[in-house]
Design a protein around this motif. Structure first.
Motif, mmCIF file in Angstrom:
data_model
loop_
_atom_site.group_PDB
_atom_site.id
_atom_site.type_symbol
_atom_site.label_atom_id
_atom_site.label_comp_id
_atom_site.label_asym_id
_atom_site.label_seq_id
_atom_site.Cartn_x
_atom_site.Cartn_y
_atom_site.Cartn_z
ATOM 1 N N ALA A 198 -20.229 20.550 63.353
ATOM 2 C CA ALA A 198 -19.784 21.457 64.412
ATOM 3 C C ALA A 198 -18.900 22.563 63.838
ATOM 4 C CB ALA A 198 -19.029 20.672 65.478
ATOM 5 N N GLY A 199 -18.044 22.215 62.889
ATOM 6 C CA GLY A 199 -17.175 23.206 62.273
ATOM 7 C C GLY A 199 -17.949 24.249 61.495
ATOM 8 N N ARG A 200 -18.941 23.793 60.756
ATOM 9 C CA ARG A 200 -19.758 24.747 59.987
ATOM 10 C C ARG A 200 -20.542 25.665 60.919
ATOM 11 N NH1 ARG A 200 -20.644 19.821 56.844
ATOM 12 N NH2 ARG A 200 -19.390 19.929 54.934
ATOM 13 N N GLU A 201 -20.984 25.129 62.053
ATOM 14 C CA GLU A 201 -21.702 25.972 63.017
ATOM 15 C C GLU A 201 -20.775 27.035 63.616
ATOM 16 O OE1 GLU A 201 -23.364 23.271 65.832
ATOM 17 O OE2 GLU A 201 -24.931 22.544 64.459
ATOM 18 N N VAL A 202 -19.534 26.652 63.879
ATOM 19 C CA VAL A 202 -18.555 27.627 64.377
ATOM 20 C C VAL A 202 -18.345 28.740 63.357
ATOM 21 C CG1 VAL A 202 -16.101 27.963 64.894
ATOM 22 C CG2 VAL A 202 -17.341 26.056 65.927
ATOM 23 N N LEU A 203 -18.197 28.371 62.093
ATOM 24 C CA LEU A 203 -18.005 29.369 61.042
ATOM 25 C C LEU A 203 -19.211 30.293 60.928
ATOM 26 C CD1 LEU A 203 -16.363 27.159 58.277
ATOM 27 C CD2 LEU A 203 -15.271 29.046 59.497
ATOM 28 N N ASP A 204 -20.413 29.716 60.939
ATOM 29 C CA ASP A 204 -21.631 30.530 60.811
ATOM 30 C C ASP A 204 -21.774 31.486 61.990
ATOM 31 O OD1 ASP A 204 -22.223 29.255 58.454
ATOM 32 O OD2 ASP A 204 -23.694 27.874 59.329
ATOM 33 N N ALA A 205 -21.518 30.977 63.209
ATOM 34 C CA ALA A 205 -21.664 31.824 64.395
ATOM 35 C C ALA A 205 -20.646 32.953 64.392
ATOM 36 C CB ALA A 205 -21.508 30.974 65.661
ATOM 37 N N THR A 206 -19.435 32.657 63.972
ATOM 38 C CA THR A 206 -18.388 33.691 63.934
ATOM 39 C C THR A 206 -18.711 34.737 62.876
ATOM 40 O OG1 THR A 206 -16.746 32.034 64.595
ATOM 41 C CG2 THR A 206 -15.924 34.117 63.721
ATOM 42 N N ALA A 207 -19.139 34.290 61.698
ATOM 43 C CA ALA A 207 -19.482 35.226 60.628
ATOM 44 C C ALA A 207 -20.630 36.131 61.050
ATOM 45 C CB ALA A 207 -19.843 34.461 59.361
ATOM 46 N N THR A 208 -21.607 35.579 61.776
ATOM 47 C CA THR A 208 -22.737 36.375 62.257
ATOM 48 C C THR A 208 -22.266 37.436 63.244
ATOM 49 O OG1 THR A 208 -24.300 34.551 61.954
ATOM 50 C CG2 THR A 208 -24.927 36.285 63.492
ATOM 51 N N ALA A 209 -21.381 37.039 64.175
ATOM 52 C CA ALA A 209 -20.867 38.002 65.162
ATOM 53 C C ALA A 209 -20.085 39.117 64.491
ATOM 54 C CB ALA A 209 -19.990 37.273 66.177
ATOM 55 N N VAL A 210 -19.301 38.772 63.478
ATOM 56 C CA VAL A 210 -18.514 39.773 62.755
ATOM 57 C C VAL A 210 -19.433 40.731 61.997
ATOM 58 C CG1 VAL A 210 -16.945 40.110 60.808
ATOM 59 C CG2 VAL A 210 -16.415 38.408 62.579
ATOM 60 N N THR A 211 -20.419 40.176 61.316
ATOM 61 C CA THR A 211 -21.333 41.005 60.517
ATOM 62 C C THR A 211 -22.136 41.954 61.396
ATOM 63 O OG1 THR A 211 -21.487 39.264 58.847
ATOM 64 C CG2 THR A 211 -23.208 40.945 58.839
ATOM 65 N N GLU A 212 -22.508 41.509 62.584
ATOM 66 C CA GLU A 212 -23.242 42.380 63.501
ATOM 67 C C GLU A 212 -22.381 43.552 63.942
ATOM 68 O OE1 GLU A 212 -24.472 39.838 66.640
ATOM 69 O OE2 GLU A 212 -26.193 39.003 65.544
ATOM 70 N N ARG A 213 -21.091 43.312 64.145
ATOM 71 C CA ARG A 213 -20.179 44.363 64.599
ATOM 72 C C ARG A 213 -19.697 45.237 63.436
ATOM 73 N NH1 ARG A 213 -16.369 44.286 68.931
ATOM 74 N NH2 ARG A 213 -17.794 42.791 69.907
ATOM 75 N N PHE A 214 -19.522 44.620 62.252
ATOM 76 C CA PHE A 214 -19.016 45.338 61.078
ATOM 77 C C PHE A 214 -19.944 45.051 59.889
ATOM 78 C CE2 PHE A 214 -15.505 44.288 63.869
ATOM 79 C CZ PHE A 214 -14.823 45.486 63.988
ATOM 80 N N PRO A 215 -21.105 45.698 59.854
ATOM 81 C CA PRO A 215 -22.122 45.344 58.853
ATOM 82 C C PRO A 215 -21.702 45.542 57.402
ATOM 83 C CG PRO A 215 -22.708 47.366 60.037
ATOM 84 C CD PRO A 215 -21.556 46.766 60.769
ATOM 85 N N GLY A 216 -20.763 46.409 57.117
ATOM 86 C CA GLY A 216 -20.365 46.640 55.733
ATOM 87 C C GLY A 216 -19.175 45.825 55.275
ATOM 88 N N LEU A 217 -18.639 44.987 56.138
ATOM 89 C CA LEU A 217 -17.415 44.259 55.817
ATOM 90 C C LEU A 217 -17.732 42.967 55.051
ATOM 91 C CD1 LEU A 217 -14.300 43.990 56.259
ATOM 92 C CD2 LEU A 217 -14.855 42.631 58.290
#
Length: 300
Positions: free
Chosen positions: A67-86
């Motif tokens: 569950a923790g790894r899924e939270v990390l993956d989902a958050t990283a995906t949301a961040v990358t979609e909003r800030f693609p170069g970060l």
């Protein structure tokens, strides 16, 4: 908060996530902050599996980890979609959230947390993890709240009590510089604290007011000297409620920066009364800058 960073130069950005919506919003806010600082975003999930291993089955522990790894993956995906170069990296920690975030921030990182965790009971209240992170941190901590109220104001607000707040004012000036905005240094003079409930001579009040203004002007002059390209406004207000004035002033700011004063507690460090009120009720994110323990270590 004991300890201090060595300078106002912005460090790395570390954000804690637990799967809650406030944590997700904090991660997106932290991503924007990392982009301004031109540094990677470090996303941390503290699972506390080490602390649960004695009373949870191996299957349950694995479920927590997944569950923790899924939270990390989902958050990283949301961040990358909003800030693609970060640049974004994630960390799954087997330790509890608070020590995980403190450790990940190191000596110079900035910790970002949401205003309410997965176990929160009110959108107005800071969760227990956030409180413990803020009370025990030796690096800056930002509590993300009040970000649903429209466009940015282009103003960073810094609470200034005296010259000991120069370092937090420097951090605020750096944040204003990163945002290409202005800085407002605000001193709130609590007249009841200064002269007491007993009637006093007008000359005494005027003298105290002059001393309060001198403290503020000293900080303002130093900040203008060190940050000549940043517009600095210096304001002082009298009130019986320091926290009330700062909460109201936060309506016109994108970030409130203040020294993270701490009161002694029987069960460990706790935030001072004004600080505690601000992290629960401010209308914008609040950045707490650690103080030397000998510099006004407690807050009346």
């Amino acid at each position: 908060m004991e300890g201090t960073t060595s300078s106002s130069e912005p460090g790395s950005v570390v954000v804690g996530v637990d799967g809650s919506e406030p944590a997700r919003q904090a991660a997106l806010w932290a991503a924007a902050e990392a982009a301004r600082r031109e540094c990677p975003l470090h996303i941390v999930h503290g699972s506390d599996t080490d602390g649960r291993v004695l009373y949870l089955s191996a299957k349950s522990i694995e479920h927590v980890r997944q569950a923790g790894r899924e939270v990390l993956d989902a958050t990283a995906t949301a961040v990358t979609e909003r800030f693609p170069g970060l640049p974004v990296n994630t960390e799954f920690s087997r330790s509890a959230p608070v020590p995980s975030l403190h450790r990940s921030a190191g000596l110079h990182g900035t910790i970002v947390v949401g205003n309410r965790g997965a176990g929160g009971f009110s959108s107005l209240m800071l969760g227990s993890v956030g409180l413990k992170v803020a009370a025990g941190a030796k690096t800056p901590v930002i509590i993300v709240r009040g970000i649903d109220n429209g466009a940015e104001k282009g103003v960073v607000l810094a609470a200034v009590r005296d010259e000991h707040d120069l370092e937090s004012a420097r951090h605020a000036a750096r944040e204003a510089e990163l945002r290409k905005g202005s800085l407002r240094l605000l001193h709130v003079w609590n007249i009841l604290q200064s002269v007491g409930m007993v009637a006093t001579m007008l000359d005494d009040v005027d003298q105290i007011a002059g001393e309060q203004a001198q403290h503020l002007n000293t900080v303002g002059d130093r900040i203008r000297e060190e940050f000549p390209d940043t517009t600095v406004h210096v304001d002082a207000e009298k009130s019986v409620s320091v926290a009330g004035v700062l909460v109201e002033a936060s309506r016109g700011a994108d970030l409130l920066v203040m020294g993270g004063r701490r009161s002694p507690g029987y069960l460990g460090p706790t935030l001072g009364r004004v600080t505690h009120t601000l992290v629960h009720h401010a209308n914008c994110p609040v950045q707490l800058i650690p103080r030397h323990s000998q510099e006004h270590g407690s807050e009346s």
